[in-house]
Design an enzyme around this catalytic site. Structure first.
Site, PDB file in Angstrom:
ATOM      1  CB  SER A  64      -0.833   0.105   1.323  1.00 15.71           C
ATOM      2  OG  SER A  64      -0.350   0.340   2.374  1.00 15.71           O
ATOM      3  CE  LYS A  86      -2.762   1.129   5.303  1.00 14.61           C
ATOM      4  NZ  LYS A  86      -2.892   0.520   3.654  1.00 14.61           N
TER       5      LYS A  86
END
Ligand code: ADP
Length: 861
Positions: free
Chosen positions: A746, A789
């Protein structure tokens, strides 16, 4: 009409029957009276057994029959009456003179609504049934002999209904009906009822005699044996040998035949083994295990969805979706009346409530709960057990858990499914597949037990920290429920409602003794924990409670010691005072006159003593004042504010990265998922003269290294038309905090952005963060762990976040207080990313320029 009454209890009395009846006794007076009344008496049924002198009119049913007594004979068995009954009569009044009963009667007409042929037909039917029944009875021939002498329905009823299991009321009903046909029906019904019972008994006897019947017999004998053993144990506890105890436990366990055979074989070997034979100990462990195991299903209360929902809410704050899904599962279980299909898998960071949720589910279902840890299981035998031939053989973790639960239908939480390992010793995942497969798990065979056990009644729930490491076939079989990490606000609520009350209780404190302000809790969350769950928070709260408990107890001990000291000194003073009094010396010694030297010595002594008394008395007053102070200094209640936290928990231990104040070119902020929650991370790039090499540092995993390569390739292809020459440069990509291993795809767009920033010299805003995988075509691909996140971004002071467009759906799982403070921008391709991050417009298609440029030059030449 006045007749003598002869009472009968529980006897079928009918008109027109030639009776041979036994009665208690018949006095001479009675015989005389009978003679006088043409040997006529009334046979009258009585509703309860009573001695004749006590009988009152209400004790009779009411109707009887006139009977002509033909003979009265005495035998060792009692008095016998031979009588012929005639009309039916009804009792009008009665006199009981010392047990000598007479009464006034009126006639009751009877309707003979059945023809002679009809009666014979019915009688034949009844006789046939009786003959077939008599074949199963002892003395059946006698019955058949009797049948021959039955010429009417009444004869049959009077003889045979006496032996059918009818109540006195039912027997009287045969007399009370006023129609012949109705009487016939009642007799037939009673006979058929009796036939049903006999048939059933015949059936049971038959089952006893065939092979199946043997099993039944065996089970019954074993049950009896167990009961006898129990009784023996109660009467004489010392007489119970271990062997007997095993026999009793096996018999009482309810284990199926196959298991019983194997266990009994082991018991036989155990009994034959010498006491010092090592096999005896092994067999003992085995027998203990299988006999302690539950072999029958516990009764569980019916499912009450509302109650279940309340239990889930009581134990866990928030987790609305998770609870909803669990309730759906419980509803399915309730409708299907079984363990309800899919197996739930809770995925979430440590301390997010996965295991404890399993416990709550067990409570909601009214089942026992057990946790089985799969962490570090490498060997199939750890799931399926070792064969007993191995030294130190043990049952597998599943059967061990079932035994611990003490039930055959518990809720089993299989913890840490992602920590399952594979090794050369077979595949534990495949054994687990069998455990979890409803098609196979009703005959799960643990190698140690060596007999099948039915696991189909067990409710399995699995937990894992992440998808990684869960074997795909297992994953396919489960329904995943994600438990996202908690926001600081969630944690504050959880702490107040659940964790602090528990920590207080564990530390032995009462609620009123310790108050922790919200600010203090927030400070613990921010500065002392780094986690998505609340386990670390609970630990810190435990420390806080323990320390305050110590403070309170210490203050009490100090006060107590001081009190004791003061008391001791007061006692000492009192002792001195009474000693002085005994010596006749007043504390006030001014009146003493000068005396001889001898007596002056004594006076000196007394004066000293008096001074001591004075000072002791003063000391005692001082102490009492001090005592007051001490009592006041006992700490009864502590209030912890935000500023007090370092005093209890030491200097802060959690350091989350904060957004940079200034971002130099070549640096971009990314977002990462870690097992303890989300974190922000910085990707730093730099270039130097070299030979086109790429250097990667910061403990990057393979996937991250690939992302870096893709980002670089994409950079080169994107800027191919811009005369970007990297052949004489080395590029260095670094992700700080090298001690923490990092992996996952990511960071792709962050790396690309950092590189574009490096080559263009433009800086990315320090309050912008991003997450997304990139493809070689420049597409932004979706990522996992978005809620964690974004939470990390908010905590770090980030204002704007770029997320893959395909992850927009996941925003519904993100806490509203996080989404509200962040500007979230979905991006589809690197062009979007670079525009948002650096306000540079990259061309949509880059390949054409790159390949066409040299061609154009050639044509020009
Ligand atoms: P996991 O299995 O996910 O590692 P646990 O179930 O062991 O976590 O939870 C750790 C502790 O946190 C337990 O004491 C649990 O009761 C508590 N806890 C976790 N989530 C919540 C919640 N939402 N409400 C109340 N307590 C919670």
């Amino acid at each position: 009409m006045n007749y003598m009454i002869i009472p009968f209890f529980d006897t079928v009395i009918l008109p027109e029957v030639d009776y041979q009846l036994g009665i208690n006794e018949f006095s001479a007076d009675e015989k005389e009276f009978l003679k006088k009344s043409d040997n006529l008496a009334v046979f009258l049924p009585i509703s309860k057994k009573k001695p004749t002198p006590d009988i009152v009119m209400e004790d009779f049913f009411g109707m009887g029959v006139i009977a002509e007594v033909l003979d009265i004979s005495e035998s060792p068995l009692g008095t016998h009456l031979h009588a012929m009954t005639h009309e039916k009569v009804c009792l009008q009044s009665m006199v009981n003179e010392n047990g000598y009963l007479t009464g006034d009667f009126s006639y009751v007409p009877e309707e003979r609504d059945i023809t002679a042929d009809g009666e014979h037909e019915l009688l034949d039917d009844l006789k046939q049934i009786t003959i077939s029944l008599s074949e199963h009875m002892q003395g059946g021939e006698v019955v058949q002999g009797y049948l021959k002498s039955c010429h009417s329905l009444m004869d049959y009823g009077a003889v045979f209904c006496q032996f059918l299991n009818m109540t006195p009321e039912e027997k009287y009903a045969l007399l009370a009906v006023d129609r012949m046909s109705a009487r016939g029906i009642l007799i037939q019904e009673a006979l058929l009822r009796f036939k049903g019972t006999v048939d059933m008994q015949v059936d049971i006897n038959k089952r006893y005699n065939d092979a199946e019947g043997n099993l039944y017999k065996k089970a019954a004998i074993q049950k009896q044996l167990a009961l006898l053993q129990d009784e023996l144990a109660e009467l004489d506890p010392d007489a119970v040998t271990e062997e007997n105890e095993y026999v009793r436990k096996i018999a009482a366990s309810g284990m199926p035949e196959e298991a019983r055979t194997e266990v009994e074989r082991a018991l036989k070997r155990y009994m034959q083994a010498q006491p010092n034979d090592p096999e005896r100990a092994t067999l003992e462990t085995y027998l203990d295990f299988v006999t302690d195991l539950k072999w029958t299903v516990d009764e569980i209360p019916p499912i009450n969805l509302e109650k279940a929902s309340k239990i889930l809410d009581k134990d866990h704050y928030g987790l609305k979706k998770v609870k909803e899904r669990i309730l759906q599962q419980i509803a399915v279980m309730s409708l299907k009346q079984d363990e309800g299909g899919s197996i739930l898998l809770f995925i979430g960071a440590p301390g997010t409530g996965k295991t404890s949720m399993g416990k709550s589910i067990a409570a909601a279902l009214g089942r026992k709960y057990v946790r089985v840890s799969l962490g570090g299981v490498r060997d199939e035998a750890e799931i399926r057990g070792h064969r007993r031939t191995y030294i130190g053989a043990m049952p597998g973790r599943i059967m061990d858990g079932i035994k611990r639960s003490g039930a055959m239908n518990p809720v089993v939480v299989l913890d840490e499914l992602d920590k399952l390992d594979q090794s050369y010793n077979g595949n534990p995942a495949s054994a687990l597949l069998e455990v979890l497969d409803p098609e196979q798990n009703n005959t799960f065979t643990d190698h140690y037990m060596n007999v099948p056990y039915d696991l189909s009644k067990v409710v399995f729930i699995c937990t894992a920290n992440s998808y990684d490491g869960i074997p795909q076939p297992l994953l396919d079989r489960m329904e995943v429920i994600q438990l996202p990490g908690y926001t600081p606000i969630d944690k504050l609520h959880i702490a107040k409602k659940h964790l602090i009350p528990r920590s207080l209780k564990e530390a032995g404190l009462e609620k009123k003794q310790l108050q922790i302000s919200d600010g203090a809790i927030r400070r613990i969350i921010d500065d002392y924990t780094m986690e998505a769950g609340v386990r670390g928070l609970k630990k810190q709260l435990d420390i806080l409670c323990r320390k305050t408990a110590a403070e309170i107890v210490m203050s009490r001990s100090v006060a107590e010691n001081e009190r004791k000291k003061a008391e001791k000194e007061a006692r000492k003073a009192a002792k001195l005072a009474s000693a002085a009094e005994a010596a006749g010396i007043s504390a006030d010694n001014d009146h003493l006159a000068p005396l001889s030297s001898e007596s002056s010595a004594s006076i000196n002594y007394e004066a000293n003593m008096s001074a001591e008394i004075n000072s002791a008395a003063n000391a005692s007053t001082e102490k009492s004042a001090e005592k007051k102070i001490t009592e006041n200094s006992i700490i009864e209640k502590i209030s912890v504010k935000e500023k007090d936290i370092p005093k209890y928990l030491g200097t802060k231990t959690a350091f989350h990265d904060r957004a940079l104040k200034k971002c130099p070119s070549g640096v971009a902020t990314g977002l990462a998922w870690t097992p303890v929650g989300g974190e922000i991370l910085f990707i730093e790039t730099t270039a130097m003269n070299g030979g086109g090499n790429v250097v990667l540092t910061g403990q990057l995993g393979d996937v991250m290294k690939e992302s870096a390569t893709i980002a670089l390739s994409l950079l080169k292809s994107t800027f191919a038309g811009e005369n970007l020459n990297l052949t004489d440069k080395d590029i260095h990509i670094h992700i700080p905090e090298g001690a923490v291993p990092k992996d996952g795809p990511s960071a792709g767009i962050t790396m690309f952005t950092a590189l574009v920033s490096l080559i263009t010299g433009k800086s990315v805003s320090p309050t912008l963060a991003m997450t997304g995988e990139i493809s070689l075509r420049g597409q932004v691909l979706p990522i996992g762990g978005l809620p964690e996140k974004l939470m990390a971004a908010q905590r770090a002071g980030i204002k704007k976040v770029l997320i893959p467009k395909e992850n927009v759906e996941d925003l519904k799982d993100v806490a509203p207080e996080v989404v509200e403070v962040l500007e979230i921008v979905p991006v589809e391709c690197v062009q979007d990313v670079i525009w948002q991050a650096l306000e540079i417009k990259l061309p949509k298609s880059m390949a054409l320029d790159f390949f066409s440029a040299p061609k154009a030059e050639t044509t020009a030449e």
